[in-house]
Design a protein around this motif. Sequence first.
Motif, mmCIF file in Angstrom:
data_model
loop_
_atom_site.group_PDB
_atom_site.id
_atom_site.type_symbol
_atom_site.label_atom_id
_atom_site.label_comp_id
_atom_site.label_asym_id
_atom_site.label_seq_id
_atom_site.Cartn_x
_atom_site.Cartn_y
_atom_site.Cartn_z
ATOM 1 N N SER A 273 0.837 -1.205 0.000
ATOM 2 C CA SER A 273 0.000 0.000 0.000
ATOM 3 C C SER A 273 0.866 1.248 0.000
ATOM 4 O O SER A 273 0.613 2.211 -0.730
ATOM 5 C CB SER A 273 -0.933 0.006 1.217
ATOM 6 O OG SER A 273 -1.785 -1.118 1.219
ATOM 7 N N GLU A 277 1.370 4.243 -2.994
ATOM 8 C CA GLU A 277 1.075 5.652 -2.737
ATOM 9 C C GLU A 277 2.284 6.552 -2.931
ATOM 10 O O GLU A 277 2.159 7.696 -3.357
ATOM 11 C CB GLU A 277 0.544 5.836 -1.304
ATOM 12 C CG GLU A 277 -0.819 5.223 -1.073
ATOM 13 C CD GLU A 277 -1.267 5.405 0.369
ATOM 14 O OE1 GLU A 277 -0.470 5.925 1.170
ATOM 15 O OE2 GLU A 277 -2.404 5.032 0.675
ATOM 16 N N ASP A 310 -5.267 1.027 2.629
ATOM 17 C CA ASP A 310 -5.358 2.075 1.612
ATOM 18 C C ASP A 310 -5.327 1.498 0.207
ATOM 19 O O ASP A 310 -5.451 2.237 -0.773
ATOM 20 C CB ASP A 310 -4.194 3.067 1.778
ATOM 21 C CG ASP A 310 -4.287 3.829 3.086
ATOM 22 O OD1 ASP A 310 -5.410 4.074 3.543
ATOM 23 O OD2 ASP A 310 -3.226 4.191 3.657
ATOM 24 N N SER A 312 -6.831 -0.003 -2.868
ATOM 25 C CA SER A 312 -8.199 0.002 -3.389
ATOM 26 C C SER A 312 -8.648 -1.410 -3.751
ATOM 27 O O SER A 312 -7.829 -2.309 -4.021
ATOM 28 C CB SER A 312 -8.273 0.899 -4.630
ATOM 29 O OG SER A 312 -7.514 0.351 -5.693
ATOM 30 N N SER A 313 -9.966 -1.594 -3.783
ATOM 31 C CA SER A 313 -10.522 -2.904 -4.135
ATOM 32 C C SER A 313 -10.169 -3.276 -5.575
ATOM 33 O O SER A 313 -9.966 -4.453 -5.895
ATOM 34 C CB SER A 313 -12.035 -2.895 -3.945
ATOM 35 O OG SER A 313 -12.623 -1.856 -4.729
ATOM 36 N N THR A 314 -10.095 -2.262 -6.446
ATOM 37 C CA THR A 314 -9.711 -2.520 -7.840
ATOM 38 C C THR A 314 -8.299 -3.075 -7.923
ATOM 39 O O THR A 314 -8.031 -4.058 -8.630
ATOM 40 C CB THR A 314 -9.805 -1.223 -8.657
ATOM 41 O OG1 THR A 314 -11.151 -0.762 -8.659
ATOM 42 C CG2 THR A 314 -9.353 -1.443 -10.095
ATOM 43 N N ARG A 315 -7.388 -2.446 -7.177
ATOM 44 C CA ARG A 315 -6.002 -2.914 -7.193
ATOM 45 C C ARG A 315 -5.888 -4.290 -6.557
ATOM 46 O O ARG A 315 -5.094 -5.130 -7.014
ATOM 47 C CB ARG A 315 -5.111 -1.911 -6.462
ATOM 48 C CG ARG A 315 -3.615 -2.230 -6.485
ATOM 49 C CD ARG A 315 -3.076 -2.365 -7.878
ATOM 50 N NE ARG A 315 -1.618 -2.465 -7.891
ATOM 51 C CZ ARG A 315 -0.910 -2.920 -8.917
ATOM 52 N NH1 ARG A 315 -1.528 -3.310 -10.021
ATOM 53 N NH2 ARG A 315 0.410 -2.970 -8.861
ATOM 54 N N GLN A 316 -6.673 -4.561 -5.519
ATOM 55 C CA GLN A 316 -6.645 -5.877 -4.895
ATOM 56 C C GLN A 316 -7.101 -6.950 -5.875
ATOM 57 O O GLN A 316 -6.501 -8.031 -5.955
ATOM 58 C CB GLN A 316 -7.538 -5.880 -3.653
ATOM 59 C CG GLN A 316 -6.996 -5.045 -2.493
ATOM 60 C CD GLN A 316 -7.871 -5.142 -1.261
ATOM 61 O OE1 GLN A 316 -8.449 -6.187 -0.965
ATOM 62 N NE2 GLN A 316 -7.976 -4.048 -0.517
#
Length: 460
Positions: A273, A277, A310, A312-316
């Motif tokens: 994460s 960032e 931090d 995002s669900s998309t990145r996960q």
Amino acid sequence: QAEKKMLAIGWYPHTPLPDAAPETRCVVPTELSHRLCSLFDAGEYCDIHFQAGTGLSAASIGAHRIVLRRNPALGVEQSPSDVQVNFPDVPPEALRRVLRAHYMEADGEEACHPEPRAALLQVQKETNSEDWAKLEAPFGDVSNWAPLKAAVKTSHFTDVTLELGVLKVRAHRCMLASPEDGHYFAAAFRWPGECVQGRSVSMPEGLSEEAMMALLRLRYGADELEAEFTLEVRHFAELLDWPNVRKRCEAHLEALLQQSKDVDGASLLAVVSHAEESSLMPPHLKAAALAAAVRQWSRVAEAAESCPSDLSSTRQAELGALNRVRHRDGHVCGSLEEYLHAAVDDLTDWERNMPLDAPQSTKKKLEGSWQHWHQILFEYGHIFGAENAERLRDRVRTRRRELLEDRKRQRGETLRLPEGKVWFEATAEWQEVPPNGICAAGLEYRLDMQTGRNFARLAM
């Protein structure tokens, strides 16, 4: 002949080789020494001054007691702040170079002081014996000096207070800022008002007490870093403009990521994460964090479900797909888009260079790889939108159609088919077989009873 051989052998040890050069020792100053030398050269935050020379040649040379305390012969422990020491009969430049030697220390050779010793020896060579005797008496023998790192680790001579909530920590301005870094503190020391004469500095909001103390220990030369606060320390080292502390945190993170199987899922989640960032994190460290997260994705995903993140669900979802790619192909890519484009290049290159008479088993392997590509493309569309996936699918379909037509033409020319006959190049998808088509053996066929049309494909 034997005599000639002996002469040749005897020549070698007595004749130097033309390209032979004496070995030179590469001396690298410690980061602490380099930083403090630049501070001495700039004459900033000095709390002791040495007056040298007389008349027009007189000069005042500033220094720092926290550094000079490594030399017990000077006895600066009991000296008051802003004290002035007079050396009226000593050339200012010679005194300045002797003082600067106290700031020197080579990496890995802190105990034997080779750099200060060499610097003092050079001063002695370039100074007459009378002046050198006046310097040697008060400064003593370099063999008795303490390591620079040990000298600065002291609560003596503090001249600034760092405030973090109710916590107040005394420190040294010369250790917090230098001409090359620490601009957060340098600006605070110049600011008129609360920090008059460097009395106090408010630390950034969000910094924990534990991370603040870890930051100070690293800035003062400590080697240990608690893994629990590595990310926080790295973040605020970047804010405070302490690049060496930041690099040491990054080296610690890289070492941890290399042993990712021993790191818990929550820590890996926090690292990846932070890497996503931070815009200033080195690319190789971002790649290491990504690779560790992809390899250990099951633990990272479990940690993401149980604790806030931090990421995002998309990145996960994308990392989960990249984990499946790694299990199948062994590749770790930064994104699904990167993988899809790279796979297209590899597969089209394979298809373009495949022999015209390649066996069916080779063609099946190629088609199986394309099917896997389409599965990953489907996941890409689910995450980032079907429109983006369809655009990429159309481009690939066009490229493959062009390759297919080219292979059909070349195969027909090679086989010297009768006039009016064409070669049918089968794929994993059902294709209509033209009435004049010539098919390879081993295909799978289907007949449309309503239209009477024949279809064929590779038997997968």
